[in-house]
Write an enzyme that holds these catalytic residues in place. Structure first.
Site: not given
Ligand code: F6P
Length: 316
Positions: A10, A71, A102, A124, A128, A170
């Site tokens: 993303g 992706r 990640d 991102t 995360d 997410r």
């Protein structure tokens, strides 16, 4: 030495600032810089182009990523990655900076094992990535969410409503809890708080009994259907309720001051690592702790010049 850079997963505001830092720093070190277009998909398809200093001009303040992103599920397969490695080797490139989340980190680790020196940089909006306190793009997305929630507050107050807002992230609740704190939301629901409808309705009723004219409820994505939750709140309290999904506007926009500087520092740092022959590392930042110090000690410390001076000449 040749260093390539890609953005993957993303997109996040500040990715361009990071690409610029990698390219400029690479060139200022006397090395060649390459851009890989459309992330790992482009790496597999051989979309690799030499970049000059001016190719990354006028992008520091632009949202999205000029390199494009994607992706690619099949990048988990070694045969697919081998094609990507061959594409790099054919151009004599064995250093790669991968900016993303990640999934990007996993790709970088796998490529590193296959003989390409890889450095991963956290980019991102989700924040995360456990190894860094903040990711590039998080604070800009947070500002976007805050701005949107502030606007929702205006109409929420006017109409005495309960406003339920879904925020991205997410599986991470950071965008929700940070925006909830910054906008004075009454209720924040994330994976960490858990989803307990009875408890939420109790909190709404408590707010009502305290005489609150309106309410803001921030909900992290993937927790529940916010339209259904709003209906439930309306059915079980005196508030009219409305739901808003903030969605992809959180991914765009000009990067904040924090993201521009973080991205610039991280990009330079990645090139410094590759210059030292180091691959297989993830760049991180650790900075915003709150602590305390005796007042007399606080006053006795001399102001140090910012460490940003050492980055300046590498970025132009
Ligand atoms: O990782 C960034 C992010 O925007 C998440 O917050 C969200 O869950 C996801 O990407 C959406 O992904 P896609 O762009 O593939 O729909």
């Amino acid at each position: 030495m040749k260093i390539a850079v890609l953005t993957s997963g993303g997109d996040a505001p500040g990715m361009n600032a990071c690409v610029r830092a990698v390219v400029r720093s690479t060139i200022n070190n006397g090395f060649e810089a390459y851009g890989v277009f459309d992330g790992y998909k482009g790496l597999y398809e051989g979309k690799i182009k030499k970049l000059e200093r001016n190719d990354v001009g006028q992008i520091l303040n632009r949202g999205g990523t000029i390199l494009g992103s994607s992706r690619l599920e099949s990048f988990k397969e070694e045969a697919i990655r081998q094609v990507a490695v061959n594409n790099l080797k054919a151009l004599g490139i064995d250093n790669l900076v991968c900016i993303g989340g990640d999934g990007t980190y996993r790709g970088a680790m796998a490529l590193n094992k296959m003989g390409i020196n890889c450095i991963a940089i956290p980019g991102t909006i989700d924040n995360d990535i456990a190894s860094t306190e903040f990711t590039i793009g998080f604070f800009t997305a947070l500002d976007t969410a805050i701005d949107a929630i502030d606007k929702l507050r205006d109409t929420s107050f006017s109409h005495q409503r309960c406003t339920v807002v879904e925020v991205m992230g997410r599986n991470c609740g950071d965008l929700s809890i940070f925006s909830g704190i910054a906008t004075g939301a009454e209720i924040v629901i994330t994976k960490d708080t858990g989803y307990n409808e009875e408890d939420i309705l109790k909190q709404v009723k408590k707010a009502e009994s305290m005489g609150k004219r309106h309410l803001i409820v921030v909900v992290a994505e993937h927790i529940t259907d916010v339209a259904r939750l709003a209906q439930k709140i309306q059915d079980n309290s005196g508030y009219e309720a409305r739901a808003t999904v903030l969605g992809y506007i959180q991914r765009g926009g000009t990067p904040s001051s924090f993201d521009r500087i973080l991205a610039s520092k991280m990009g330079v740092h990645a090139v410094d690592l590759l210059k030292e022959g180091k691959g297989g590392y993830a760049v991180f930042t650790k900075s915003l702790d709150v602590g305390h110090i005796k007042l007399d000690e606080a006053l006795s410390i001399n102001i140090k010049p910012s460490d940003l001076y050492q980055y300046l000449h590498k970025l132009n």
